[in-house]
Design a protein around this motif. Sequence first.
Motif, PDB file in Angstrom:
ATOM      1  N   GLU A 121       0.830  -1.151  -0.118  1.00  0.00           N
ATOM      2  CA  GLU A 121      -0.023  -0.196   0.024  1.00  0.00           C
ATOM      3  C   GLU A 121       0.906   1.267  -0.118  1.00  0.00           C
ATOM      4  N   ILE A 122       0.485   2.210  -0.675  1.00  0.00           N
ATOM      5  CA  ILE A 122       1.206   3.530  -0.753  1.00  0.00           C
ATOM      6  C   ILE A 122       0.916   4.280   0.551  1.00  0.00           C
ATOM      7  N   TRP A 123       2.056   4.814   1.018  1.00  0.00           N
ATOM      8  CA  TRP A 123       1.728   5.609   2.296  1.00  0.00           C
ATOM      9  C   TRP A 123       2.000   7.028   1.886  1.00  0.00           C
ATOM     10  N   HIS A 124       1.099   7.861   2.031  1.00  0.00           N
ATOM     11  CA  HIS A 124       1.251   9.257   1.470  1.00  0.00           C
ATOM     12  C   HIS A 124       1.702  10.095   2.501  1.00  0.00           C
ATOM     13  N   TRP A 125       2.882  10.679   2.708  1.00  0.00           N
ATOM     14  CA  TRP A 125       3.569  11.507   3.752  1.00  0.00           C
ATOM     15  C   TRP A 125       2.633  12.692   3.969  1.00  0.00           C
ATOM     16  N   PRO A 140       4.048  16.615   2.040  1.00  0.00           N
ATOM     17  CA  PRO A 140       4.505  17.330   0.742  1.00  0.00           C
ATOM     18  C   PRO A 140       3.258  18.399   0.383  1.00  0.00           C
TER      19      PRO A 140
END
Length: 55
Positions: free
Chosen positions: A48-52, A55
């Motif tokens: 799963e992509i983890w969004h910081w 940004p």
Amino acid sequence: MPQLNPSPWLAIMIFSWMAFLIFIPPKVMTHLYYDNPTPQNMDDSKMEIWHWPWP
């Protein structure tokens, strides 16, 4: 010079090494670890992509 007399110190060294090499390892090896990791299926896991948040 009494420190050169090996009779008491040699016996102490031999008995202490016997304790370290014969008696202590079986006691350590029978220790139970209660937090053994459980294996996971790698087929079911998805990346799963983890969004910081910054940004």
